[in-house]
Design a protein around this motif. Sequence first.
Motif, PDB file in Angstrom:
ATOM      1  N   ILE A   1       0.859  -1.179   0.000  1.00  0.00           N
ATOM      2  CA  ILE A   1       0.000   0.000   0.000  1.00  0.00           C
ATOM      3  C   ILE A   1       0.895   1.229   0.000  1.00  0.00           C
ATOM      4  CG2 ILE A   1      -1.886   1.207   1.147  1.00  0.00           C
ATOM      5  CD1 ILE A   1      -2.591  -1.360   2.596  1.00  0.00           C
ATOM      6  N   PRO A   2       0.960   1.969  -1.104  1.00  0.00           N
ATOM      7  CA  PRO A   2       1.806   3.160  -1.143  1.00  0.00           C
ATOM      8  C   PRO A   2       1.160   4.332  -0.418  1.00  0.00           C
ATOM      9  CG  PRO A   2       0.684   2.885  -3.232  1.00  0.00           C
ATOM     10  CD  PRO A   2       0.325   1.686  -2.397  1.00  0.00           C
ATOM     11  N   SER A   3       2.017   5.195   0.107  1.00  0.00           N
ATOM     12  CA  SER A   3       1.534   6.378   0.816  1.00  0.00           C
ATOM     13  C   SER A   3       2.546   7.500   0.676  1.00  0.00           C
ATOM     14  CB  SER A   3       1.327   6.065   2.300  1.00  0.00           C
ATOM     15  OG  SER A   3       0.994   7.228   3.030  1.00  0.00           O
ATOM     16  N   GLY A   4       2.042   8.728   0.704  1.00  0.00           N
ATOM     17  CA  GLY A   4       2.924   9.870   0.822  1.00  0.00           C
ATOM     18  C   GLY A   4       3.377  10.023   2.263  1.00  0.00           C
ATOM     19  N   LEU A   5       4.133  11.075   2.544  1.00  0.00           N
ATOM     20  CA  LEU A   5       4.696  11.257   3.877  1.00  0.00           C
ATOM     21  C   LEU A   5       3.792  12.039   4.826  1.00  0.00           C
ATOM     22  CD1 LEU A   5       8.417  12.103   3.014  1.00  0.00           C
ATOM     23  CD2 LEU A   5       7.357   9.871   3.385  1.00  0.00           C
ATOM     24  N   ALA A   6       2.856  12.805   4.289  1.00  0.00           N
ATOM     25  CA  ALA A   6       1.993  13.628   5.134  1.00  0.00           C
ATOM     26  C   ALA A   6       0.968  12.767   5.869  1.00  0.00           C
ATOM     27  CB  ALA A   6       1.268  14.674   4.287  1.00  0.00           C
ATOM     28  N   VAL A   7       0.531  13.248   7.007  1.00  0.00           N
ATOM     29  CA  VAL A   7      -0.499  12.532   7.762  1.00  0.00           C
ATOM     30  C   VAL A   7      -1.772  12.397   6.935  1.00  0.00           C
ATOM     31  CG1 VAL A   7      -1.962  12.619   9.824  1.00  0.00           C
ATOM     32  CG2 VAL A   7       0.455  13.214   9.988  1.00  0.00           C
ATOM     33  N   ASP A   8      -2.042  13.367   6.074  1.00  0.00           N
ATOM     34  CA  ASP A   8      -3.211  13.284   5.200  1.00  0.00           C
ATOM     35  C   ASP A   8      -3.149  12.055   4.303  1.00  0.00           C
ATOM     36  OD1 ASP A   8      -4.470  15.519   6.149  1.00  0.00           O
ATOM     37  OD2 ASP A   8      -3.720  16.868   4.590  1.00  0.00           O
ATOM     38  N   ASP A   9      -1.952  11.545   4.019  1.00  0.00           N
ATOM     39  CA  ASP A   9      -1.786  10.320   3.251  1.00  0.00           C
ATOM     40  C   ASP A   9      -1.656   9.106   4.157  1.00  0.00           C
ATOM     41  OD1 ASP A   9      -1.817  11.614   0.761  1.00  0.00           O
ATOM     42  OD2 ASP A   9       0.320  12.068   0.885  1.00  0.00           O
ATOM     43  N   LEU A  10      -0.892   9.256   5.223  1.00  0.00           N
ATOM     44  CA  LEU A  10      -0.619   8.122   6.110  1.00  0.00           C
ATOM     45  C   LEU A  10      -1.858   7.646   6.855  1.00  0.00           C
ATOM     46  CD1 LEU A  10       2.772   9.402   7.562  1.00  0.00           C
ATOM     47  CD2 LEU A  10       2.474   7.381   6.118  1.00  0.00           C
ATOM     48  N   LEU A  11      -2.686   8.590   7.301  1.00  0.00           N
ATOM     49  CA  LEU A  11      -3.866   8.214   8.077  1.00  0.00           C
ATOM     50  C   LEU A  11      -4.823   7.333   7.287  1.00  0.00           C
ATOM     51  CD1 LEU A  11      -5.504   8.357  10.664  1.00  0.00           C
ATOM     52  CD2 LEU A  11      -6.427  10.557   9.904  1.00  0.00           C
ATOM     53  N   PRO A  12      -5.238   7.716   6.066  1.00  0.00           N
ATOM     54  CA  PRO A  12      -6.125   6.829   5.314  1.00  0.00           C
ATOM     55  C   PRO A  12      -5.459   5.513   4.927  1.00  0.00           C
ATOM     56  CG  PRO A  12      -5.490   8.732   3.985  1.00  0.00           C
ATOM     57  CD  PRO A  12      -5.056   9.008   5.377  1.00  0.00           C
ATOM     58  N   THR A  13      -4.140   5.529   4.759  1.00  0.00           N
ATOM     59  CA  THR A  13      -3.428   4.288   4.453  1.00  0.00           C
ATOM     60  C   THR A  13      -3.525   3.313   5.610  1.00  0.00           C
ATOM     61  OG1 THR A  13      -1.865   5.395   2.958  1.00  0.00           O
ATOM     62  CG2 THR A  13      -1.159   3.310   3.929  1.00  0.00           C
ATOM     63  N   VAL A  14      -3.278   3.807   6.807  1.00  0.00           N
ATOM     64  CA  VAL A  14      -3.363   2.953   7.997  1.00  0.00           C
ATOM     65  C   VAL A  14      -4.800   2.503   8.233  1.00  0.00           C
ATOM     66  CG1 VAL A  14      -3.162   2.983  10.523  1.00  0.00           C
ATOM     67  CG2 VAL A  14      -1.294   3.852   9.093  1.00  0.00           C
ATOM     68  N   ARG A  15      -5.753   3.390   7.994  1.00  0.00           N
ATOM     69  CA  ARG A  15      -7.158   2.997   8.154  1.00  0.00           C
ATOM     70  C   ARG A  15      -7.524   1.869   7.199  1.00  0.00           C
ATOM     71  NH1 ARG A  15      -9.973   9.005   8.625  1.00  0.00           N
ATOM     72  NH2 ARG A  15      -9.718   9.253  10.897  1.00  0.00           N
ATOM     73  N   LEU A  16      -7.035   1.958   5.964  1.00  0.00           N
ATOM     74  CA  LEU A  16      -7.298   0.884   5.010  1.00  0.00           C
ATOM     75  C   LEU A  16      -6.692  -0.428   5.503  1.00  0.00           C
ATOM     76  CD1 LEU A  16      -8.183  -0.319   2.320  1.00  0.00           C
ATOM     77  CD2 LEU A  16      -6.087   0.607   1.288  1.00  0.00           C
ATOM     78  N   ALA A  17      -5.466  -0.370   5.999  1.00  0.00           N
ATOM     79  CA  ALA A  17      -4.831  -1.577   6.520  1.00  0.00           C
ATOM     80  C   ALA A  17      -5.636  -2.158   7.680  1.00  0.00           C
ATOM     81  CB  ALA A  17      -3.400  -1.261   6.957  1.00  0.00           C
ATOM     82  N   HIS A  18      -6.119  -1.297   8.573  1.00  0.00           N
ATOM     83  CA  HIS A  18      -6.942  -1.770   9.688  1.00  0.00           C
ATOM     84  C   HIS A  18      -8.202  -2.469   9.179  1.00  0.00           C
ATOM     85  CE1 HIS A  18      -4.340  -0.021  12.535  1.00  0.00           C
ATOM     86  NE2 HIS A  18      -4.910   1.158  12.709  1.00  0.00           N
ATOM     87  N   GLU A  19      -8.850  -1.894   8.186  1.00  0.00           N
ATOM     88  CA  GLU A  19     -10.069  -2.487   7.631  1.00  0.00           C
ATOM     89  C   GLU A  19      -9.793  -3.856   7.032  1.00  0.00           C
ATOM     90  OE1 GLU A  19     -11.506   0.377   4.870  1.00  0.00           O
ATOM     91  OE2 GLU A  19     -12.076   1.852   6.405  1.00  0.00           O
ATOM     92  N   LEU A  20      -8.660  -3.999   6.364  1.00  0.00           N
ATOM     93  CA  LEU A  20      -8.308  -5.288   5.769  1.00  0.00           C
ATOM     94  C   LEU A  20      -8.020  -6.331   6.845  1.00  0.00           C
ATOM     95  CD1 LEU A  20      -6.026  -4.047   2.854  1.00  0.00           C
ATOM     96  CD2 LEU A  20      -8.391  -4.860   2.699  1.00  0.00           C
ATOM     97  N   ILE A  21      -7.364  -5.898   7.910  1.00  0.00           N
ATOM     98  CA  ILE A  21      -7.099  -6.803   9.031  1.00  0.00           C
ATOM     99  C   ILE A  21      -8.417  -7.289   9.634  1.00  0.00           C
ATOM    100  CG2 ILE A  21      -6.149  -6.972  11.363  1.00  0.00           C
ATOM    101  CD1 ILE A  21      -4.035  -6.962   9.199  1.00  0.00           C
ATOM    102  N   GLN A  22      -9.331  -6.364   9.846  1.00  0.00           N
ATOM    103  CA  GLN A  22     -10.626  -6.720  10.417  1.00  0.00           C
ATOM    104  C   GLN A  22     -11.398  -7.681   9.519  1.00  0.00           C
ATOM    105  OE1 GLN A  22     -12.520  -2.945  11.151  1.00  0.00           O
ATOM    106  NE2 GLN A  22     -11.112  -2.387  12.800  1.00  0.00           N
ATOM    107  N   ALA A  23     -11.124  -7.620   8.209  1.00  0.00           N
ATOM    108  CA  ALA A  23     -11.794  -8.512   7.256  1.00  0.00           C
ATOM    109  C   ALA A  23     -11.085  -9.857   7.123  1.00  0.00           C
ATOM    110  CB  ALA A  23     -11.884  -7.840   5.887  1.00  0.00           C
TER     111      ALA A  23
END
Length: 226
Positions: free
Chosen positions: A108-130
Amino acid sequence: MLVIGCASQKGGVAKSSLARLLAREYADRGHRVLLADLDVLQATSLEWARRRSASGQHPEVPVERFDSVKQALKRARQADIDCLVLDARGFADAQTLDVAQAADALLIPSGLAVDDLLPTVRLAHELIQAGVPRARIGITLCCAGDLENEIAEAVRYVGDAGYHCLGLAWPERAGYRRAHDEGRAATEARHPSLRAKARAFADHAVTFIEQRGRQKKEEKRAGSQG
């Protein structure tokens, strides 16, 4: 067959560029590769492949467009492919979970800003939950600058969230965009220093992928013996 997934929560974070880079690197290492473009509307990887073919680039990187992950897997098996790269849509949806579940390693690629990192981590969390195993997910820092402290902060952010982050970041450069315009991958950029940086990044990504691929095989072997 090794299956590599590239997915993202948002566009503009070099997801398709990453998929092309990995497909090209595996093809260059002698693998029978198929890059599956799962975005049937934009099909940017398919268009990239046409530019690549027109310019006579080698190695060849076969790219096909598919409506679903199931179709891509079926086609790859029929063609005796040994490395399938899944380039998901530029946003998260039900298909993203299909990609994650099929992949030996999901990047999962992400930029360095929190605006990029936060949705990236949220996506990872959702996949883990699934039900996607955490170990299969790797976060890659793309479109990055050269500030080492900023990169280090992003790596810590990902690590604190509980995910593996590749140690090297992929910088944003005009030379990479020009390479993609010409049907090349980042490791085929015209400037030697850009090629070297992209190759170092690719080597880190391939190491992560190979480790996860071996781990998945071991899990399957243990499950069959159990």
